[in-house]
Design a protein around this motif. Structure first.
Motif, PDB file in Angstrom:
ATOM      1  N   GLU A 204       0.829  -1.205   0.000  1.00  0.00           N
ATOM      2  CA  GLU A 204       0.000   0.000   0.000  1.00  0.00           C
ATOM      3  C   GLU A 204       0.864   1.255   0.000  1.00  0.00           C
ATOM      4  O   GLU A 204       0.616   2.208  -0.755  1.00  0.00           O
ATOM      5  CB  GLU A 204      -0.912  -0.028   1.219  1.00  0.00           C
ATOM      6  N   VAL A 205       1.902   1.280   0.846  1.00  0.00           N
ATOM      7  CA  VAL A 205       2.796   2.439   0.904  1.00  0.00           C
ATOM      8  C   VAL A 205       3.560   2.576  -0.411  1.00  0.00           C
ATOM      9  O   VAL A 205       3.764   3.690  -0.920  1.00  0.00           O
ATOM     10  CB  VAL A 205       3.748   2.318   2.115  1.00  0.00           C
ATOM     11  N   GLU A 206       3.974   1.438  -0.988  1.00  0.00           N
ATOM     12  CA  GLU A 206       4.672   1.485  -2.279  1.00  0.00           C
ATOM     13  C   GLU A 206       3.798   2.123  -3.357  1.00  0.00           C
ATOM     14  O   GLU A 206       4.288   2.941  -4.155  1.00  0.00           O
ATOM     15  CB  GLU A 206       5.064   0.075  -2.703  1.00  0.00           C
ATOM     16  N   ARG A 207       2.515   1.768  -3.389  1.00  0.00           N
ATOM     17  CA  ARG A 207       1.638   2.297  -4.432  1.00  0.00           C
ATOM     18  C   ARG A 207       1.576   3.825  -4.414  1.00  0.00           C
ATOM     19  O   ARG A 207       1.472   4.459  -5.461  1.00  0.00           O
ATOM     20  CB  ARG A 207       0.223   1.720  -4.276  1.00  0.00           C
ATOM     21  N   GLY A 208       1.668   4.410  -3.249  1.00  0.00           N
ATOM     22  CA  GLY A 208       1.637   5.865  -3.161  1.00  0.00           C
ATOM     23  C   GLY A 208       2.975   6.531  -3.429  1.00  0.00           C
ATOM     24  O   GLY A 208       3.037   7.750  -3.610  1.00  0.00           O
ATOM     25  N   HIS A 209       4.069   5.734  -3.468  1.00  0.00           N
ATOM     26  CA  HIS A 209       5.407   6.324  -3.617  1.00  0.00           C
ATOM     27  C   HIS A 209       6.293   5.381  -4.436  1.00  0.00           C
ATOM     28  O   HIS A 209       7.413   5.038  -4.038  1.00  0.00           O
ATOM     29  CB  HIS A 209       6.038   6.573  -2.243  1.00  0.00           C
ATOM     30  N   SER A 210       5.796   4.963  -5.583  1.00  0.00           N
ATOM     31  CA  SER A 210       6.473   3.909  -6.348  1.00  0.00           C
ATOM     32  C   SER A 210       7.819   4.339  -6.924  1.00  0.00           C
ATOM     33  O   SER A 210       8.637   3.493  -7.293  1.00  0.00           O
ATOM     34  CB  SER A 210       5.563   3.413  -7.473  1.00  0.00           C
ATOM     35  N   ARG A 211       8.065   5.639  -7.007  1.00  0.00           N
ATOM     36  CA  ARG A 211       9.361   6.088  -7.539  1.00  0.00           C
ATOM     37  C   ARG A 211      10.485   5.951  -6.517  1.00  0.00           C
ATOM     38  O   ARG A 211      11.654   5.916  -6.883  1.00  0.00           O
ATOM     39  CB  ARG A 211       9.259   7.543  -8.000  1.00  0.00           C
ATOM     40  N   SER A 212      10.128   5.879  -5.234  1.00  0.00           N
ATOM     41  CA  SER A 212      11.174   5.830  -4.197  1.00  0.00           C
ATOM     42  C   SER A 212      11.110   4.590  -3.315  1.00  0.00           C
ATOM     43  O   SER A 212      12.002   4.372  -2.502  1.00  0.00           O
ATOM     44  CB  SER A 212      11.086   7.081  -3.307  1.00  0.00           C
ATOM     45  N   ILE A 213      10.058   3.776  -3.477  1.00  0.00           N
ATOM     46  CA  ILE A 213       9.843   2.634  -2.590  1.00  0.00           C
ATOM     47  C   ILE A 213       9.497   1.406  -3.414  1.00  0.00           C
ATOM     48  O   ILE A 213       8.784   1.497  -4.419  1.00  0.00           O
ATOM     49  CB  ILE A 213       8.698   2.917  -1.594  1.00  0.00           C
ATOM     50  N   THR A 214      10.001   0.233  -2.991  1.00  0.00           N
ATOM     51  CA  THR A 214       9.547  -1.030  -3.551  1.00  0.00           C
ATOM     52  C   THR A 214       9.276  -2.006  -2.417  1.00  0.00           C
ATOM     53  O   THR A 214       9.954  -1.969  -1.378  1.00  0.00           O
ATOM     54  CB  THR A 214      10.563  -1.636  -4.538  1.00  0.00           C
ATOM     55  N   SER A 215       8.287  -2.853  -2.615  1.00  0.00           N
ATOM     56  CA  SER A 215       8.011  -3.925  -1.655  1.00  0.00           C
ATOM     57  C   SER A 215       8.322  -5.282  -2.265  1.00  0.00           C
ATOM     58  O   SER A 215       8.017  -6.317  -1.683  1.00  0.00           O
ATOM     59  CB  SER A 215       6.539  -3.886  -1.225  1.00  0.00           C
ATOM     60  N   LYS A 216       8.941  -5.255  -3.439  1.00  0.00           N
ATOM     61  CA  LYS A 216       9.232  -6.490  -4.173  1.00  0.00           C
ATOM     62  C   LYS A 216      10.666  -6.932  -3.929  1.00  0.00           C
ATOM     63  O   LYS A 216      11.568  -6.113  -3.793  1.00  0.00           O
ATOM     64  CB  LYS A 216       8.970  -6.294  -5.667  1.00  0.00           C
ATOM     65  N   MET A 217      10.874  -8.254  -3.891  1.00  0.00           N
ATOM     66  CA  MET A 217      12.173  -8.823  -3.546  1.00  0.00           C
ATOM     67  C   MET A 217      13.240  -8.617  -4.623  1.00  0.00           C
ATOM     68  O   MET A 217      14.425  -8.575  -4.312  1.00  0.00           O
ATOM     69  CB  MET A 217      12.025 -10.331  -3.291  1.00  0.00           C
ATOM     70  N   ALA A 218      12.828  -8.516  -5.886  1.00  0.00           N
ATOM     71  CA  ALA A 218      13.789  -8.512  -6.992  1.00  0.00           C
ATOM     72  C   ALA A 218      14.820  -7.399  -6.840  1.00  0.00           C
ATOM     73  O   ALA A 218      14.470  -6.216  -6.751  1.00  0.00           O
ATOM     74  CB  ALA A 218      13.047  -8.360  -8.318  1.00  0.00           C
ATOM     75  N   LYS A 219      16.103  -7.771  -6.827  1.00  0.00           N
ATOM     76  CA  LYS A 219      17.156  -6.785  -6.599  1.00  0.00           C
ATOM     77  C   LYS A 219      17.269  -5.788  -7.744  1.00  0.00           C
ATOM     78  O   LYS A 219      17.704  -4.647  -7.542  1.00  0.00           O
ATOM     79  CB  LYS A 219      18.485  -7.499  -6.361  1.00  0.00           C
ATOM     80  N   ARG A 220      16.851  -6.194  -8.944  1.00  0.00           N
ATOM     81  CA  ARG A 220      16.949  -5.279 -10.088  1.00  0.00           C
ATOM     82  C   ARG A 220      16.022  -4.077  -9.936  1.00  0.00           C
ATOM     83  O   ARG A 220      16.207  -3.045 -10.607  1.00  0.00           O
ATOM     84  CB  ARG A 220      16.633  -6.028 -11.380  1.00  0.00           C
ATOM     85  N   LEU A 221      15.031  -4.186  -9.040  1.00  0.00           N
ATOM     86  CA  LEU A 221      14.079  -3.096  -8.830  1.00  0.00           C
ATOM     87  C   LEU A 221      14.517  -2.130  -7.737  1.00  0.00           C
ATOM     88  O   LEU A 221      13.870  -1.115  -7.508  1.00  0.00           O
ATOM     89  CB  LEU A 221      12.703  -3.667  -8.465  1.00  0.00           C
TER      90      LEU A 221
END
Length: 299
Positions: A204-221
């Motif tokens: 939920e927090v990522e959706r509001g700040h997707s340019r600075s936050i990720t909740s996904k494990m993939a290191k490339r992100l």
């Protein structure tokens, strides 16, 4: 080879043999094993309550932070009979067939004994032996060029969102590049339920700040973003304990922070001496983690 130096001491009524106190474990700082033991002895009043009753994973550095290290969950050979040991299934093992003899550091003699074994880093799960999780933890891991300042901004966002659900978050540095937030919870929900809730909030927090936050494990992100690692709540995961030393060039510590510091973006790597001074000033900033918190809201 120089002869190993050993001295006998008594710690809270238990006889201990300490060895090679002059051995340098942090070469860049000249910080010796004797200083490690001294630090853990002095920090014990605020550290032990956070270790008590929890299965302890240690990272040992017998030849210092520049040498080889190893994770240790099982009790080591020669464990004194007065050390608390709990035999439990390995979290996640098939049909609970595998067990580990975990050390539980309930007292100062055990802490000193571990420090003498060069167990520099102390890591605990979010549950106490025989109980459901009483903590929810999220790890804030910055991907370069993001750093602790960016972690602070995400910590404030997470704090405010968790507060909407009645949860109180407490911040600390990891002692390395990131931070953790911990929330006391009721201890009535499973690790799977806690993980699912933490994941939902992180997304939920990522959706509001997707340019600075990720909740996904993939290191490339992760480059340039702060990864909110909700998976720390798995029954098989551990998190570095507050006040634990870290294996860095200097003896940095996983350090509790005030929210004023976090809001100012002032988190940084504190050393053992600085942490002892902070305890004199603030006491244990994480003391409230030791009391039960609320249940997590249902989805």
């Amino acid at each position: 080879m120089p002869k190993e130096q050993r001295i006998r001491v008594e710690v809270d009524g238990q006889a201990l043999e300490l060895s090679n106190l002059d051995k340098v474990l942090y070469p860049s700082a000249g910080f010796t094993k004797g200083e490690v033991i001294n630090y853990y002895t002095r920090v014990a009043p605020v550290l032990l309550p956070h270790l008590r009753g929890r299965a302890l994973t240690r990272i040992r550095f017998p030849n210092g932070v520049g040498g080889q290290s190893f994770f240790e969950k099982n009790k080591p050979g020669g464990t004194p009979d007065w050390v608390r040991v709990e035999t439990m299934p390995v979290p996640g093992s098939t049909k609970d067939r595998e067990t580990i003899d975990y050390v539980v550091a309930d007292d100062l003699p055990t802490l000193v004994w571990l420090a003498n074994l060069a167990a520099l880093e102390l890591h605990t799960p979010q549950w106490r032996v025989g109980e459901e999780p009483d903590l929810m933890v999220v790890d804030l891991d910055p991907g370069a060029p993001a750093g602790l300042r960016e972690c602070c901004a995400v910590a404030v966002l997470m704090r405010d969102r968790l507060a909407e659900d009645g949860l109180t978050a407490y911040p600390k540095t990891s002692g390395k590049k990131g931070m953790q937030l911990s929330c006391p919870i009721a201890g009535t929900q499973s690790a799977e339920e806690v993980s699912a809730y933490a994941k939902r909030i992180a997304e939920e927090v990522e959706r509001g700040h997707s340019r600075s936050i990720t909740s996904k494990m993939a290191k490339r992100l992760r480059p340039g973003k702060v990864f909110i690692d909700w998976s720390q709540n798995s029954a098989a995961k551990t998190t570095v304990a507050p006040y634990s030393l870290r294996a860095q060039p200097t003896p940095t510590v996983s350090t509790p922070l005030t929210w004023d510091e976090v809001e100012a973006g002032a988190a940084r790597a504190f050393t053992s001496d600085e942490v002892l001074e902070r305890i004199e000033e603030y006491g244990d900033l994480l003391e409230d983690l030791l009391a039960p918190g609320p249940s997590l809201p249902s989805q």
